[in-house]
Scaffold this motif. Structure first.
Motif, PDB file in Angstrom:
ATOM      1  N   TYR A 154      34.178  41.923  -3.183  1.00 40.64           N
ATOM      2  CA  TYR A 154      33.831  40.727  -2.417  1.00 40.64           C
ATOM      3  C   TYR A 154      34.974  40.345  -1.483  1.00 40.64           C
ATOM      4  CZ  TYR A 154      29.773  39.785  -5.447  1.00 40.64           C
ATOM      5  OH  TYR A 154      28.580  39.847  -6.103  1.00 40.64           O
ATOM      6  N   GLU A 155      36.186  40.371  -2.005  1.00 36.05           N
ATOM      7  CA  GLU A 155      37.344  39.997  -1.193  1.00 36.05           C
ATOM      8  C   GLU A 155      37.493  40.905   0.019  1.00 36.05           C
ATOM      9  OE1 GLU A 155      40.340  38.076  -4.545  1.00 36.05           O
ATOM     10  OE2 GLU A 155      40.392  40.239  -4.172  1.00 36.05           O
ATOM     11  N   GLU A 156      37.282  42.181  -0.178  1.00 39.01           N
ATOM     12  CA  GLU A 156      37.460  43.138   0.915  1.00 39.01           C
ATOM     13  C   GLU A 156      36.591  42.802   2.116  1.00 39.01           C
ATOM     14  OE1 GLU A 156      37.002  47.953   1.800  1.00 39.01           O
ATOM     15  OE2 GLU A 156      36.631  47.154  -0.209  1.00 39.01           O
ATOM     16  N   VAL A 157      35.323  42.514   1.864  1.00 33.98           N
ATOM     17  CA  VAL A 157      34.416  42.280   2.995  1.00 33.98           C
ATOM     18  C   VAL A 157      34.460  40.840   3.487  1.00 33.98           C
ATOM     19  CG1 VAL A 157      32.892  44.192   2.419  1.00 33.98           C
ATOM     20  CG2 VAL A 157      32.447  41.940   1.418  1.00 33.98           C
ATOM     21  N   LEU A 158      34.699  39.887   2.588  1.00 33.55           N
ATOM     22  CA  LEU A 158      34.720  38.486   3.005  1.00 33.55           C
ATOM     23  C   LEU A 158      36.024  38.112   3.715  1.00 33.55           C
ATOM     24  CD1 LEU A 158      32.939  36.807  -0.030  1.00 33.55           C
ATOM     25  CD2 LEU A 158      32.090  36.937   2.320  1.00 33.55           C
ATOM     26  N   HIS A 159      37.139  38.665   3.270  1.00 33.48           N
ATOM     27  CA  HIS A 159      38.408  38.398   3.950  1.00 33.48           C
ATOM     28  C   HIS A 159      38.351  38.864   5.409  1.00 33.48           C
ATOM     29  CE1 HIS A 159      41.110  38.110   0.093  1.00 33.48           C
ATOM     30  NE2 HIS A 159      40.155  37.193   0.134  1.00 33.48           N
ATOM     31  N   SER A 160      37.644  39.955   5.643  1.00 33.89           N
ATOM     32  CA  SER A 160      37.599  40.511   7.000  1.00 33.89           C
ATOM     33  C   SER A 160      36.838  39.620   7.972  1.00 33.89           C
ATOM     34  CB  SER A 160      36.963  41.910   6.975  1.00 33.89           C
ATOM     35  OG  SER A 160      35.591  41.833   6.627  1.00 33.89           O
ATOM     36  N   VAL A 161      36.022  38.700   7.450  1.00 30.82           N
ATOM     37  CA  VAL A 161      35.294  37.776   8.332  1.00 30.82           C
ATOM     38  C   VAL A 161      35.801  36.345   8.171  1.00 30.82           C
ATOM     39  CG1 VAL A 161      33.212  39.198   8.500  1.00 30.82           C
ATOM     40  CG2 VAL A 161      33.413  37.531   6.634  1.00 30.82           C
ATOM     41  N   GLY A 162      36.996  36.195   7.612  1.00 31.95           N
ATOM     42  CA  GLY A 162      37.660  34.894   7.596  1.00 31.95           C
ATOM     43  C   GLY A 162      37.376  34.004   6.411  1.00 31.95           C
ATOM     44  N   PHE A 163      36.799  34.550   5.329  1.00 32.43           N
ATOM     45  CA  PHE A 163      36.523  33.743   4.130  1.00 32.43           C
ATOM     46  C   PHE A 163      37.572  34.012   3.055  1.00 32.43           C
ATOM     47  CE2 PHE A 163      32.509  33.430   6.209  1.00 32.43           C
ATOM     48  CZ  PHE A 163      31.895  32.289   5.736  1.00 32.43           C
ATOM     49  N   ARG A 164      37.909  32.956   2.331  1.00 28.66           N
ATOM     50  CA  ARG A 164      38.791  33.080   1.174  1.00 28.66           C
ATOM     51  C   ARG A 164      38.166  32.322   0.014  1.00 28.66           C
ATOM     52  NH1 ARG A 164      40.585  36.123   4.226  1.00 28.66           N
ATOM     53  NH2 ARG A 164      42.762  36.670   4.714  1.00 28.66           N
ATOM     54  N   ALA A 165      38.461  32.770  -1.185  1.00 28.12           N
ATOM     55  CA  ALA A 165      37.929  32.111  -2.376  1.00 28.12           C
ATOM     56  C   ALA A 165      38.666  30.806  -2.620  1.00 28.12           C
ATOM     57  CB  ALA A 165      38.067  33.028  -3.583  1.00 28.12           C
ATOM     58  N   THR A 166      37.915  29.733  -2.837  1.00 26.18           N
ATOM     59  CA  THR A 166      38.527  28.469  -3.229  1.00 26.18           C
ATOM     60  C   THR A 166      38.622  28.387  -4.750  1.00 26.18           C
ATOM     61  OG1 THR A 166      36.359  27.365  -3.165  1.00 26.18           O
ATOM     62  CG2 THR A 166      37.706  27.285  -1.168  1.00 26.18           C
ATOM     63  N   SER A 167      37.794  29.164  -5.438  1.00 26.38           N
ATOM     64  CA  SER A 167      37.881  29.265  -6.897  1.00 26.38           C
ATOM     65  C   SER A 167      37.122  30.500  -7.362  1.00 26.38           C
ATOM     66  CB  SER A 167      37.318  28.017  -7.591  1.00 26.38           C
ATOM     67  OG  SER A 167      35.912  27.945  -7.425  1.00 26.38           O
ATOM     68  N   ILE A 168      37.643  31.132  -8.399  1.00 31.04           N
ATOM     69  CA  ILE A 168      36.955  32.218  -9.083  1.00 31.04           C
ATOM     70  C   ILE A 168      37.194  32.008 -10.572  1.00 31.04           C
ATOM     71  CG2 ILE A 168      36.846  34.702  -9.536  1.00 31.04           C
ATOM     72  CD1 ILE A 168      37.641  35.204  -6.664  1.00 31.04           C
ATOM     73  N   MET A 169      36.124  31.897 -11.331  1.00 30.68           N
ATOM     74  CA  MET A 169      36.264  31.622 -12.760  1.00 30.68           C
ATOM     75  C   MET A 169      35.203  32.361 -13.557  1.00 30.68           C
ATOM     76  SD  MET A 169      34.730  27.719 -12.794  1.00 30.68           S
ATOM     77  CE  MET A 169      35.823  27.250 -11.441  1.00 30.68           C
ATOM     78  N   GLU A 170      35.446  32.480 -14.838  1.00 30.18           N
ATOM     79  CA  GLU A 170      34.467  33.098 -15.721  1.00 30.18           C
ATOM     80  C   GLU A 170      33.209  32.229 -15.772  1.00 30.18           C
ATOM     81  OE1 GLU A 170      34.641  35.982 -17.270  1.00 30.18           O
ATOM     82  OE2 GLU A 170      36.707  36.426 -16.659  1.00 30.18           O
ATOM     83  N   ASN A 171      32.075  32.864 -15.826  1.00 31.01           N
ATOM     84  CA  ASN A 171      30.823  32.119 -15.988  1.00 31.01           C
ATOM     85  C   ASN A 171      30.595  31.861 -17.467  1.00 31.01           C
ATOM     86  OD1 ASN A 171      28.314  30.969 -15.874  1.00 31.01           O
ATOM     87  ND2 ASN A 171      27.240  32.885 -15.424  1.00 31.01           N
ATOM     88  N   GLU A 172      30.969  30.692 -17.909  1.00 28.70           N
ATOM     89  CA  GLU A 172      30.846  30.337 -19.319  1.00 28.70           C
ATOM     90  C   GLU A 172      29.394  30.124 -19.746  1.00 28.70           C
ATOM     91  OE1 GLU A 172      33.322  30.466 -21.264  1.00 28.70           O
ATOM     92  OE2 GLU A 172      34.984  30.559 -19.831  1.00 28.70           O
ATOM     93  N   LEU A 173      28.495  30.002 -18.774  1.00 32.93           N
ATOM     94  CA  LEU A 173      27.093  29.760 -19.088  1.00 32.93           C
ATOM     95  C   LEU A 173      26.234  31.003 -18.870  1.00 32.93           C
ATOM     96  CD1 LEU A 173      26.611  26.192 -17.546  1.00 32.93           C
ATOM     97  CD2 LEU A 173      27.077  26.815 -19.927  1.00 32.93           C
ATOM     98  N   ALA A 174      26.866  32.158 -18.785  1.00 35.78           N
ATOM     99  CA  ALA A 174      26.105  33.399 -18.631  1.00 35.78           C
ATOM    100  C   ALA A 174      25.193  33.609 -19.836  1.00 35.78           C
ATOM    101  CB  ALA A 174      27.053  34.580 -18.486  1.00 35.78           C
ATOM    102  N   ILE A 175      24.024  34.196 -19.602  1.00 34.77           N
ATOM    103  CA  ILE A 175      23.133  34.481 -20.717  1.00 34.77           C
ATOM    104  C   ILE A 175      23.785  35.514 -21.630  1.00 34.77           C
ATOM    105  CG2 ILE A 175      21.098  33.944 -19.344  1.00 34.77           C
ATOM    106  CD1 ILE A 175      20.609  37.001 -19.219  1.00 34.77           C
TER     107      ILE A 175
END
Length: 247
Positions: free
Chosen positions: A206-227
């Motif tokens: 995700y970072e590879e393609v999103l960084h190239s178009v000017g996006f950065r992650a504001t947060s990345i966390m574990e999905n505690e509510l995953a099935i």
């Protein structure tokens, strides 16, 4: 008995994913439509995504216009639509859109969402979006299309819009894509699979393609509510354009 039942569910899940791959890869023009017609949809929860409901209930979702690409049966679209948020669900499968439309017909939010049978990569909306929610879409497209996916996100979001991705960051794609459980042994046996869908992904993808178009992650966390079978294998990411990319 429990182990036997789990093994049967696991084998059924793997068979469903294998059938999906066979359908999609052998019917390039209408593989997804065929999978919906035949009911081969191992990614479909049959309900709204739990973490998305949590974000909704905690007031963490942007208001305005929202887009859900690859919306399938439309549960997420219906769940987050409201008088403060108009939601558009896209899917390339006519059967999926028919199912979503039928499910939503009696929804209190029916005036606040729409479903369109169209191609995410060529669709040209008349208005931009405040939010895009991606779950089981990025991992379903071929890896060489990920840069095009990022470019479309860039073009569809308003300058201050937010992209929310529910990511599958490890190589255990089969268990992640299925609703039923898998044993640890089976997870190990299929962890080195190649091809897709679903395709292996990671946060770095995700970072590879999103960084190239000017996006950065504001947060990345574990999905505690995953099935159950997806617990510990999903990450929730929030992305926005950097200040420099807005200049």
């Amino acid at each position: 008995m429990r182990r036997a039942a789990s093994a049967m569910k696991s084998n059924g899940c793997k068979a469903s994913v294998d059938k999906l791959r066979q359908i999609v890869n052998s019917h390039s023009a209408d593989g997804w439509e065929k999978s919906w017609r035949e009911g081969v949809t191992p990614w479909d929860l049959g309900q709204p995504t739990p973490i998305l409901l949590h974000l909704l209930q905690t007031g963490s979702l942007p208001k305005g216009r929202a887009l859900v690409p690859g919306c399938g049966s439309g549960h997420d679209v219906i769940a987050i639509a409201s008088s403060d948020r108009y939601v558009v669900g896209l899917d390339i499968s006519e059967s999926a859109i028919e199912i979503a439309t039928k499910l939503s017909s009696s929804s209190p939010s029916s005036n606040h969402h729409t479903f369109l049978k169209t191609d995410f990569f060529t669709w040209q909306p008349t208005e931009l979006f405040d939010l895009v929610f991606d779950y089981t879409f990025f991992c379903a497209i071929e890896p060489d299309m990920r840069s095009a996916w990022a470019s479309r996100i860039q073009n569809l979001l308003k300058p201050n819009g937010e992209l929310i991705t529910l990511m599958f960051p490890v190589q255990l794609a089969n268990p992640l894509y299925c609703i039923t459980g898998t044993s640890m042994l089976q997870r190990l046996l299929i962890s080195d699979h190649v091809g897709g869908p679903p395709y292996k992904v990671s946060v770095a993808d995700y970072e590879e393609v999103l960084h190239s178009v000017g996006f950065r992650a504001t947060s990345i966390m574990e999905n505690e509510l995953a099935i159950g079978p997806r617990q510990g294998r999903e990450k929730l990411g929030s992305w926005k354009r950097t200040t420099q990319s807005l200049l």
